[in-house]
Design an enzyme around this catalytic site. Sequence first.
Site, short mmCIF file in Angstrom:
data_model
loop_
_atom_site.label_atom_id
_atom_site.label_comp_id
_atom_site.label_asym_id
_atom_site.label_seq_id
_atom_site.Cartn_x
_atom_site.Cartn_y
_atom_site.Cartn_z
N CYS A 61 0.88 -1.17 0.00
CA CYS A 61 0.00 0.00 0.00
C CYS A 61 0.91 1.21 0.00
O CYS A 61 1.66 1.43 0.96
CB CYS A 61 -0.90 -0.01 1.23
N CYS A 194 -5.34 6.76 -3.42
CA CYS A 194 -4.63 5.48 -3.49
C CYS A 194 -3.30 5.76 -4.18
O CYS A 194 -3.27 6.08 -5.37
CB CYS A 194 -5.44 4.45 -4.28
#
Length: 234
Positions: A61, A194
């Site tokens: 991530c 993101c």
Amino acid sequence: DFLIFEANGRALTEQDRRRLALACRRGLSVGADGALFLSPGEKGRVRVDYFNADGGPATFCANGTRCAARYALRHGLAAGGSVVLETGWGPIEARVDGEQVTLALPAVPAPLDPIPISGRGLPPTAIPMKVGVPHLVVFVRGDLGKLAIDRFGPSLRRHPALPEGANVNFVKVEGRGLAVRTFERGVEGETLACGSGVVASAVVAAGQGRVSPPIACSTKSGVSFTVAFTPGGG
């Protein structure tokens, strides 16, 4: 937004992961898009294990890794202005300058061939690409702010051509930059930003000649990300 623990994420049990999912529920608990577990790595590095909001592990991530880097330096887990983080994707160096965190990512594979998609207001195809985790890049022509991502996201996130599922990035070219909104797997909803999705969107857009690096990418959070890269060999 993330939860950060100074603990070994590899030691989590199934029960721990269920408790983690409960803690990530918005409105009923702390609420988060995922959780990061920081522990000592090799050669002075910091190990980062990441779990999505549903309690499932993920290889990488980008925004979580940025948060982990800043946390590690502020809390004495690493010294200086940079730190190498051991992620499921591989070692990643992060530079921290106040509130700005820059990641030096490994080389990424080239985008894959387009796959067919459907949906009112969507193009006939989208581009898969992997940036640590799978992504799908969808270019839109209309008003990105009004796009019904919660309606399109679930089916595209589980597209039959993507056996692992994918984060779905809806992208609009704006001048020399991009606007990006992302529906994330594991969260099963839109997030404010993101990081790896922004990278995928920038690389795909540049490969199609829509923009040139470095590329400024705005997100729903109001934060703009700059993606710089050199094409070639991946």
